[in-house]
Design an enzyme around this catalytic site. Structure first.
Site, PDB file in Angstrom:
ATOM      1  N   GLY A  46      20.075  32.646  15.967  1.00 37.45           N
ATOM      2  CA  GLY A  46      19.789  32.124  14.611  1.00 37.45           C
ATOM      3  C   GLY A  46      21.034  32.144  13.807  1.00 37.45           C
ATOM      4  CD  GLU A 134      19.390  34.251  11.302  1.00 35.89           C
ATOM      5  OE1 GLU A 134      20.393  34.023  10.586  1.00 35.89           O
ATOM      6  OE2 GLU A 134      19.564  35.022  12.380  1.00 35.89           O
ATOM      7  CG  HIS A 137      22.438  36.281   7.280  1.00 36.77           C
ATOM      8  ND1 HIS A 137      23.615  36.958   7.100  1.00 36.77           N
ATOM      9  CD2 HIS A 137      22.076  36.499   8.635  1.00 36.77           C
ATOM     10  CE1 HIS A 137      23.825  37.428   8.310  1.00 36.77           C
ATOM     11  NE2 HIS A 137      22.865  37.175   9.413  1.00 36.77           N
TER      12      HIS A 137
HETATM   13 NI    NI Z   1      23.124  37.528  11.239  1.00 37.39          NI
END
Ligand code: NI
Length: 168
Positions: A46, A134, A137
């Site tokens: 990912g 993700e 993030h």
């Molecule tokens: Ni990561």
């Protein structure tokens, strides 16, 4: 094929909050293609745009064994989350570190695909972990933020040492 540079913890740019993509056009599709190349090459399962210093809400994932099932989520929104699971996570921005993190067991997420079409996905297990990781993030959050500050400091020192060893 273009490989993008992956930012590494504790780079402060990893703390940037990504903005929604306004229009899914060829420019965005090029970013996605480059992100996939970068993720496969790393190799990883990912990658969020934040990690390659592009602060737009784009995620690519491929958890398949053969690395032939790319999934792209643009402007993802978490609609539902249920249960809990614990698993060991790693991150291309925190190389060689693996730590257990608690996540929701199953999730429902809505996003746009590469054609700019809206879709929703209900999933659990590894894919659910990956999407949650993700999506963090894109908010400027890293999996090490779930650990104690002592542990995070230890990881920061370890990565600094590894970097020094690599460059010498
Ligand atoms: Ni990561």
């Amino acid at each position: 094929m273009a490989l993008l540079k992956i930012l590494e913890f504790p780079d402060s740019r990893l703390r940037t909050k990504a903005k929604p993509v306004e229009q899914v056009d060829d420019g965005i599709r090029q970013i996605i293609a480059d992100m996939l190349d970068t993720m496969y090459k790393a190799p990883g399962i990912g990658l969020a745009a934040t990690q390659v210093n592009i602060h737009q809400q784009i995620i690519v994932i491929d958890i398949s064994e053969a690395k032939n099932k790319p999934l792209c989520l643009i402007n993802p929104i978490l609609l539902k989350q249920e249960g809990r699971q614990h698993s060991e996570e790693g991150c291309l921005s925190v190389p060689d570190i693996f730590e257990e993190v608690e996540r929701a067991e199953s999730i429902m997420v809505e996003a746009l695909n590469q054609q700019g079409e809206s879709f929703s996905l209900t999933t659990d297990g590894l894919l659910a972990v990956c999407i949650q990781h993700e999506m963090d993030h894109l908010k400027g959050k890293l999996f090490v933020d779930y650990l104690s500050s002592l542990k995070r400091e230890r990881i920061r020192k370890k990565l600094k040492k590894l970097k020094k060893e690599k460059s010498s």
